[in-house]
Design a protein around this motif. Sequence first.
Motif, short mmCIF file in Angstrom:
data_model
loop_
_atom_site.label_atom_id
_atom_site.label_comp_id
_atom_site.label_asym_id
_atom_site.label_seq_id
_atom_site.Cartn_x
_atom_site.Cartn_y
_atom_site.Cartn_z
N LEU A 125 0.82 -1.21 0.00
CA LEU A 125 0.00 0.00 0.00
C LEU A 125 0.85 1.27 0.00
O LEU A 125 0.54 2.23 -0.69
N TYR A 126 1.94 1.26 0.79
CA TYR A 126 2.81 2.42 0.85
C TYR A 126 3.46 2.67 -0.51
O TYR A 126 3.52 3.81 -0.98
N PHE A 127 3.95 1.59 -1.16
CA PHE A 127 4.57 1.75 -2.47
C PHE A 127 3.57 2.29 -3.47
O PHE A 127 3.88 3.21 -4.24
N ASN A 128 2.36 1.76 -3.47
CA ASN A 128 1.34 2.24 -4.40
C ASN A 128 1.02 3.71 -4.15
O ASN A 128 0.93 4.51 -5.08
N HIS A 129 0.83 4.09 -2.89
CA HIS A 129 0.50 5.47 -2.57
C HIS A 129 1.67 6.41 -2.87
O HIS A 129 1.48 7.49 -3.43
N HIS A 130 2.86 6.00 -2.52
CA HIS A 130 4.04 6.84 -2.72
C HIS A 130 4.32 7.06 -4.21
O HIS A 130 4.79 8.12 -4.60
N ALA A 131 4.01 6.06 -5.04
CA ALA A 131 4.27 6.17 -6.48
C ALA A 131 3.09 6.77 -7.24
O ALA A 131 3.11 6.84 -8.45
N GLY A 132 2.04 7.18 -6.54
CA GLY A 132 0.95 7.90 -7.18
C GLY A 132 -0.29 7.09 -7.50
O GLY A 132 -1.15 7.56 -8.21
N LEU A 133 -0.39 5.87 -6.98
CA LEU A 133 -1.59 5.06 -7.21
C LEU A 133 -2.49 5.17 -5.99
O LEU A 133 -2.23 4.59 -4.96
#
Length: 178
Positions: free
Chosen positions: A152-160
Amino acid sequence: MKKILLIISLFTLSANISFADAITINHFVVKENPFAKNELAIVATDTANNVQENVNGIFAFTVDGFQESLRFNRGTAFYQHKLDKSSFLYVKHVNDSGTHSILYYVYKSDDKLTPIHISWIVLLAIPILLVLLSYLFKKFVIIAIIIFIIFLYFNHHAGLSVPTFFESIIDGLKNIFK
């Protein structure tokens, strides 16, 4: 008599021209813009990923939630916004035949952009796989929660964002039943 025949043939010709097929974009891909640094191009393709060079004009797209009017010339439109880091890019086009959307992860390395298509199946499979593994192996619950938080963090941090995540999955499911 010749005038009547000429008028009838002109009406027939004009009727045939007015019923010409409208140009629609049902498939497209995102590629690196070869003419500008850190910019992308959207290419109208057919189902075999061949460029549709007959696509010309202005078409409405939604890119990461922002309405864009993209000018296509011989099947290619240039997205004029520069990317400064790797991020997700959700591109959607709505026309008479339905909604066509694709999720990409655009990886930026040095001076090169590499768009990677992310299937809705992968987006759906990762959380389901984590839940199933944590259900099968009780000791895996803590590790699955940590992996899911990192996901979730990777998705949110990368703009998803979460709405884009679910919209991509729902659009994919809708296209199955067409």
